[in-house]
Design an enzyme around this catalytic site. Structure first.
Site, PDB file in Angstrom:
ATOM      1  CB  SER A 171      -1.271   0.166   1.290  1.00  0.00           C
ATOM      2  OG  SER A 171      -1.139   1.129   1.154  1.00  0.00           O
ATOM      3  CE1 TYR A 199      -4.196  -2.327   5.544  1.00  0.00           C
ATOM      4  CE2 TYR A 199      -3.483   0.122   4.193  1.00  0.00           C
ATOM      5  CZ  TYR A 199      -3.971  -0.987   4.236  1.00  0.00           C
ATOM      6  OH  TYR A 199      -4.059  -1.705   2.573  1.00  0.00           O
ATOM      7  CE  LYS A 226      -2.021  -4.591   3.452  1.00  0.00           C
ATOM      8  NZ  LYS A 226      -2.085  -5.847   3.135  1.00  0.00           N
TER       9      LYS A 226
HETATM   10  N1  UFG Z   1     -12.919  11.287   2.681  1.00  0.00           N
HETATM   11  C1  UFG Z   1     -14.290  12.158   2.722  1.00  0.00           C
HETATM   12  N2  UFG Z   1     -14.778  11.626   3.613  1.00  0.00           N
HETATM   13  C2  UFG Z   1     -15.492  10.078   3.893  1.00  0.00           C
HETATM   14  C3  UFG Z   1     -14.589   9.097   3.478  1.00  0.00           C
HETATM   15  C4  UFG Z   1     -13.193   9.711   2.921  1.00  0.00           C
HETATM   16  O1  UFG Z   1     -13.617  12.797   2.682  1.00  0.00           O
HETATM   17  O2  UFG Z   1     -16.525   9.787   4.110  1.00  0.00           O
HETATM   18  C5  UFG Z   1     -10.845  11.546   2.477  1.00  0.00           C
HETATM   19  C6  UFG Z   1     -10.331  10.656   2.859  1.00  0.00           C
HETATM   20  O3  UFG Z   1     -10.121  11.806   3.673  1.00  0.00           O
HETATM   21  C7  UFG Z   1      -9.215  10.745   2.288  1.00  0.00           C
HETATM   22  C8  UFG Z   1      -9.964  10.900   1.153  1.00  0.00           C
HETATM   23  O4  UFG Z   1     -11.338  10.787   1.458  1.00  0.00           O
HETATM   24  O5  UFG Z   1      -8.495  12.586   1.963  1.00  0.00           O
HETATM   25  C9  UFG Z   1      -9.382   9.195   0.447  1.00  0.00           C
HETATM   26  O6  UFG Z   1     -10.100   8.265   0.997  1.00  0.00           O
HETATM   27  P1  UFG Z   1     -10.541   6.510   1.249  1.00  0.00           P
HETATM   28  O7  UFG Z   1     -10.501   6.531   2.843  1.00  0.00           O
HETATM   29  O8  UFG Z   1     -11.175   6.656  -0.143  1.00  0.00           O
HETATM   30  O9  UFG Z   1      -8.836   6.756   0.952  1.00  0.00           O
HETATM   31  P2  UFG Z   1      -7.505   6.366   1.934  1.00  0.00           P
HETATM   32  O10 UFG Z   1      -6.973   7.538   0.785  1.00  0.00           O
HETATM   33  O11 UFG Z   1      -7.092   7.080   3.022  1.00  0.00           O
HETATM   34  O12 UFG Z   1      -7.093   5.318   1.365  1.00  0.00           O
HETATM   35  C10 UFG Z   1      -5.944   4.998   0.941  1.00  0.00           C
HETATM   36  C11 UFG Z   1      -6.259   2.936   0.871  1.00  0.00           C
HETATM   37  C12 UFG Z   1      -5.574   2.244   2.403  1.00  0.00           C
HETATM   38  C13 UFG Z   1      -3.880   3.355   2.033  1.00  0.00           C
HETATM   39  C14 UFG Z   1      -4.353   4.820   2.432  1.00  0.00           C
HETATM   40  C15 UFG Z   1      -2.685   5.678   2.474  1.00  0.00           C
HETATM   41  O13 UFG Z   1      -7.415   3.263   0.992  1.00  0.00           O
HETATM   42  O14 UFG Z   1      -5.082   1.148   1.914  1.00  0.00           O
HETATM   43  O15 UFG Z   1      -4.394   5.275   0.923  1.00  0.00           O
HETATM   44  O16 UFG Z   1      -2.992   6.480   2.784  1.00  0.00           O
HETATM   45  F1  UFG Z   1      -3.683   2.687   3.742  1.00  0.00           F
END
Ligand code: UFG
Length: 328
Positions: A116, A140, A144
């Site tokens: 990841s 998490y 990894k």
């Molecule tokens: N977000 C919102 N509202 C929501 C959900 C997400 O504003 O309801 C934002 C988050 O704060 C983030 C962006 O949308 O800025 C993307 O969020 P996600 O949860 O879709 O994905 P992440 O970037 O957190 O997660 C991804 C991968 C993980 C990994 C991570 C590394 O899915 O496996 O990147 O930071 F660990």
């Protein structure tokens, strides 16, 4: 190739299984079905089992003699990894170690591992290449990185060859519309946006508006799950043909803010998608954008769906036809 896909009934695993079969490979899915869905691998050979169970694994390896193993069996919630780290160390590290030890014991020498972008933490420079410093900001990501460390040692000591694929933001659904994302609970941005578009949720929360980005919301690099799938096939084929161990980033090299994702989804769905400002989500890096030049140069990987519109459009088809996921 003969491929054993652990966690193959989950979101990314099931798309990889489909891709492998379409490429003519023989596949056996090994999944505990704790989070996986049998409907996601309909028509495939499916064995219900846990990667932490060496007895079942040994007999499956002895029976199927896979040329390569892929491991998608992991917990993936960053937030939960901070509140329940034991669950993540036990499942993502300890059980993966059982899988690797059983592979070594049974003489299976190739693995494609789901890593990841979370291994990088808050990146020093954008785009992030594979030589960037790894300093995870959550458990998490640590799990990894720990497995990557173990893989490097097992390569040196036991000749276990691996490809570790560091995904940025996996999204979208199979263009045929019959498999897609179905998590419980759902935490990922694009499915939540589309569930809001369908009226299944009242509003979307936008986590943080004061990041150092064009509109103050976080920037991410979204990659279509079918493009992730083709990268797995290429990486496995290279290993089986004798390539050495590698680490590859997987993204499109293009960053979008949370607000840009919502706007794009409004255009594609024609729905309103109410969104409200909410506090920052702990552990979120401001910007994560990949350089995937290495896998393009070395394996000739070419994404088929690099545009955010296409990624969201395929996800929309899935969510519209499966509003309750596989229970629809
Ligand atoms: N977000 C919102 N509202 C929501 C959900 C997400 O504003 O309801 C934002 C988050 O704060 C983030 C962006 O949308 O800025 C993307 O969020 P996600 O949860 O879709 O994905 P992440 O970037 O957190 O997660 C991804 C991968 C993980 C990994 C991570 C590394 O899915 O496996 O990147 O930071 F660990």
């Amino acid at each position: 190739m003969n491929v054993l896909v652990a966690g193959g009934a989950g979101y990314i695993g099931s798309h990889v299984v489909r891709e492998l079969k379409e490429a003519g490979h023989s596949v056996v899915v090994y999944d505990s079905l704790e989070h996986g869905h049998t409907q996601a691998v309909a028509g495939c050979e499916l064995i219900q089992g846990d990667i932490g169970d060496p007895v079942t694994l040994s007999s499956v390896f002895a029976q199927y003699k896979p040329d390569v193993v892929m491991n998608f069996a992991a917990y993936t919630s960053v937030a939960e990894s901070m509140t329940d780290p034991a669950k993540y160390y036990h499942n993502n590290v300890r059980k993966t170690l059982v899988l690797l030890d059983t592979m070594v014991h049974e003489g299976i020498r190739h693995i494609v591992f789901s890593s990841s972008a979370a291994v990088y933490g808050e990146p020093e420079r954008i785009p992030v290449d594979e030589d960037a410093r790894c300093l995870p900001t959550n458990v998490y990501g640590e799990t990894k990185l720990m497995v990557e460390t173990i893989l490097a040692a097992y390569d040196r000591a036991y000749g276990l060859r691996y490809a570790s694929l560091r995904y940025f933001n996996a999204a979208g659904a199979h263009p045929e519309g019959d498999i897609g994302e179905d998590h419980d609970p759902e935490t990922q941005l694009i499915p939540l946006v589309l569930m809001t578009a369908l009226g299944l949720r009242p509003r979307l929360q936008v986590f943080g508006q004061d990041y150092d980005t064009p509109d103050g919301t976080c920037v991410r690099d979204y990659i279509h799950v079918s493009d992730l799938a083709s990268a797995h096939t290429l990486a496995a084929e290279a290993l089986v043909e004798g390539a050495g161990s590698r680490i590859y980033n997987l993204g499109n090299g293009q960053g979008y803010t949370v607000r840009q994702v919502i706007e794009t989804a409004r255009r594609i769905t024609g729905r309103e998608i109410p969104a409200v400002d909410a506090p920052r989500r702990p552990g979120d890096p401001a910007v994560l954008v990949a350089s995937s030049d290495k896998i393009k140069d070395e394996l000739g990987w070419t994404p088929r769906f690099p545009d955010l519109e296409d990624i969201i459009a395929t996800a929309w088809e899935w969510h519209k036809s499966h509003p309750k996921g596989y229970r629809s």
